[in-house]
Motif scaffolding. Structure first.
Motif, short mmCIF file in Angstrom:
data_model
loop_
_atom_site.label_atom_id
_atom_site.label_comp_id
_atom_site.label_asym_id
_atom_site.label_seq_id
_atom_site.Cartn_x
_atom_site.Cartn_y
_atom_site.Cartn_z
N GLY A 126 0.81 -1.22 0.00
CA GLY A 126 0.00 0.00 0.00
C GLY A 126 0.84 1.26 0.00
N LYS A 175 -2.63 -1.59 -3.15
CA LYS A 175 -3.59 -0.54 -2.78
C LYS A 175 -2.85 0.78 -2.58
CE LYS A 175 -6.87 -3.70 -0.56
NZ LYS A 175 -7.68 -3.99 0.65
N GLY A 231 -1.19 1.90 4.96
CA GLY A 231 -0.18 1.74 3.94
C GLY A 231 1.19 1.47 4.53
#
Length: 729
Positions: A126, A175, A231
């Motif tokens: 992420g 992501k 993240g």
């Protein structure tokens, strides 16, 4: 002997008072320049359009010194790697101890397992990104620098450059949160975000792809994204990391245990603690600097050290000099002369990749100067991270460019609206982007008759079997006449424009009608006897030419055709005659305008309102090849998005620090690549009034083209059917 001594001191005095020429862009007011040049000043303003113009003037000796930002130095270095030096940097007065204007860093948790030379530990972890905002200093090159260095760039021909980028990001990071406009087109940004929702899934509000905290242009939100565990890496500015983790206060660091849980990720794959005094940054942006010519370096270094002294209290010309050069900065003079490359390499790369995803955009140019400007724009686009890259392909005329674009040898050109019909009808080109024109400089087409003649034309119906003068066959005046005549019910809806006009008039001069660049095979040549009948014989015994050998060519020529009584009416673009009117070569009071509602204007002259003019439109557009094939649509999207990005960074955007003005003059010459009347670029869905009026001119043309295409398709289907029947018998 006395005379010789006097002459020596006179020359020495003049030499001592020689003024150094400082590049003065438009941001420096005339009053400031006047103040700079008062008294015994040793510096004068030399007006420049932008930093590119300053670099050119420095290199050829017209200017002596100027102030450049790092981005401007980066662009100038691409063209002038030698011959210019830096003698001082200009640090902001509140950041004197900072070696760089800003630094971009990557922050990861201390649990991240670093491996020198690779970033596999980031895969599917992420990405927390600050996002894209026109309000911040970071351009696309800096905003995308980290991610492009980390993931492997795979290029898929079936995708646009922007979609390739989105897929590469998703494939590597899994992501992300990347707020803002991914491209300079809201509709396409939305399309990409809908197609790749994982790249917004780490945002606080994934549906809108935004952080709750957008302070500091999204950098604070990106750090929240990291510290909340969403993240694995945040790419942000160093100064915001220091604020966020209170790194400037040792006591705060001890109290803030969060800081000890994170570290800097270096470009070589290693890591450093957040408390390090010299963090590894990905991009280190140097401060603005004073650039000088090599042969002026020594004298200007000593002079500026004296003139920019903060202890000077006298309100003389040096006060103005300090306000121009320093503003909120403090000069930090170098101990030795420094080249652009040496200075820039302390913090960032000075060479750039020669290729990117997407086919190179081949910009067709028609002169050496235009090609030079195109090369500067192309380099500026690369330094700003705009893709695909641009090449500049020179020809000798607009029509040559039309041929090259149609033959797949070039991709785009900006054209005068006068050639819009020909580009579509003869070369099958289409609009890439419309160029919005400054309102008072729109293309205005009017119908003009002689004032006071006994046979004056008083309506469009009265033009039947009369004579007419056009600037050029297929031009905007020609098309405006046909549309207006249709509206007034005096011309039919036929697609054979040449024939219906020839049948309606008794004679005309329509320069270019016999030129192969103005015609296509669907037009009947028999109309030429009428449409060229008024044109005079030229020196080479030709007639009806679309060039200066025909005295009736162009707007001035069409008016000359009317003045000579060869024609009863002329259709012209009024603004093209302004210079002749100012020079007294044309007396506007000798003419009266026939309005589009088929009535005569109340007053003589060419100044009429929009309700009287036959058309009021933009005066140029960008055109490219028309095609329904998938790869062509992908390329057209790439071209459009790249041009819109160029507009964002090199156009009229508020507060943008552009190194070169894409719409402005270049090297003292206007109307290169774009007309200087251009104020911006508009998409093909634009609803601006002048754009809509321009599009309306071509509605009938496009209907005719669609009908012809449908007819050819039907004929092809019939032929295939016949062939099949023959084969089965």
């Amino acid at each position: 002997m006395r005379n010789m001594i006097f002459l020596f001191f006179f020359v020495a005095s003049v030499s001592a008072q020689e003024r150094y020429r400082l590049c003065a862009p438009q941001s420096i007011s005339d009053n400031t320049c006047y103040s700079l040049q008062r008294g015994e000043s040793q510096v004068s303003c030399l007006r420049v359009e932008d930093s590119a113009d300053c670099a050119i003037k420095l290199s050829r000796g017209d200017a002596d010194f100027g102030v450049f930002t790092a981005e401007e130095l980066l662009l100038a270095h691409q063209f002038y790697p030698t011959g210019l030096q830096l003698i001082s940097q200009l640090r902001h007065k509140d950041k004197i101890i900072e070696e760089f204007e800003f630094q971009s860093v990557a922050v990861v948790p201390t649990t991240y397992n670093s491996v020198e030379g690779n970033f596999n530990g980031l895969q599917n972890g992420g990405l927390c990104h600050p996002g894209f905002s026109k309000a911040q200093m970071w351009n696309n090159y800096i905003l995308k620098y980290f991610e492009k260095k980390v993931y492997g760039s795979t290029c898929r021909d079936s995708m646009t450059t922007a979609e390739n980028e989105a897929m590469n990001l998703q494939n590597f990071f899994g992501k992300a949160c990347r707020p803002g406009e991914w491209v300079s087109d809201n509709a396409y940004t939305t399309e990409l975000k809908n197609k790749y929702p994982d790249l917004c899934s780490l945002c606080d509000t994934s549906s809108s792809c935004t952080y709750r905290n957008m302070d500091n242009h999204g950098h604070t939100g990106a750090l929240d994204c990291l510290t909340s565990g969403r993240g694995k890496v945040a790419y942000v500015a160093l100064n915001y990391v220091r604020q966020y983790f209170a790194l400037d206060s040792p006591a705060a660091i001890i109290a803030n245990m969060t800081a000890s849980s994170y570290q800097f990720l270096c470009p070589n794959g290693t890591v450093q603690p957040l408390t390090t005094s010299n963090p590894c940054a990905w991009v280190k942006q140097p401060w603005s600097a004073i650039a000088v010519r090599d042969d002026r370096a020594s004298s200007l270094l000593e002079g500026l050290k004296n003139w920019l002294k903060p202890t000077r209290s006298a309100e003389d010309w040096t006060t103005a000099l300090r306000s121009i050069i320093q503003q909120d900065a403090v000069p930090n003079f170098f101990t030795e002369y420094t080249s652009f490359e040496t200075y820039l390499r302390k913090g960032r790369e000075v060479s750039f990749p020669t290729s990117s995803c997407g086919n190179t955009i081949r910009w067709c140019t028609i002169s050496t100067l235009e090609t030079n400007k195109c090369n500067w724009i192309a380099k500026a686009a690369v330094t700003h991270g705009i893709e695909p890259q641009i090449s500049c392909d020179q020809t000798n005329s607009t029509f040559h460019c039309f041929h090259d674009i149609a033959d797949h040898k070039a991709d785009i050109i900006t054209i005068d609206s006068n050639y819009g019909h020909l580009a579509r009808q003869v070369f099958n080109l289409t609009t890439v982007l419309y160029t919005e024109t400054e309102t008072d400089r729109n293309s205005v087409v009017i119908a003009v008759v002689r004032e006071g003649s006994s046979y004056n034309v008083s309506s469009f119906a009265a033009l039947s079997k009369r004579t007419a003068c056009f600037p050029e066959y297929g031009g905007i005046a020609w098309l405006s006449f046909i549309n207006t005549a249709r509206t007034n019910g005096v011309l039919s809806e036929s697609c054979d424009y040449a024939t219906i006009v020839a049948d309606f008039l008794s004679g005309a001069c329509t320069p270019g009608f016999r030129d192969r660049d103005h015609l296509n095979s669907s037009l009947t040549s028999s109309a030429g006897s009428t449409l060229c009948s008024l044109c005079p014989l030229e020196n080479n015994n030709a007639t009806c030419s679309a060039n200066s050998s025909n005295i009736y060519y162009g707007d001035k020529g069409a008016l000359e055709c009317l003045k000579s009584t060869a024609g009863d009416i002329a259709f012209i673009e009024a603004k093209n005659l302004n210079a002749y009117i100012e020079q007294g070569l044309i007396n506007a009071s000798h003419y009266r305008v026939l309005c589009k509602n088929s009535s005569l204007a109340l007053y003589t002259g060419f100044n009429v309102d929009d309700q009287c003019a036959l058309s009021v439109t933009i005066d140029s557009e960008m055109v490219g090849r028309k095609s329904d094939e998938q790869d062509a649509r992908v390329k057209l999207t790439d071209i459009t998005l790249a041009l819109l990005q160029i507009e964002d960074w090199l156009g009229y955007r508020t507060n943008v620090l552009r190194p070169i003005h894409v719409y402005g003059p270049f090297n003292g010459t206007k109307d290169l690549l774009f007309k200087d009347s251009t104020s911006g670029l508009e998409s093909t869905s634009s609803t601006i009034k002048s754009v809509l009026a321009y599009k309306e001119l071509f509605q009938h043309v496009q209907t005719c083209s669609s009908s012809a295409t449908l007819l050819l398709t039907n004929i092809s289907i019939i032929l295939v059917g016949v062939l099949f029947l023959v084969q089965t018998l």
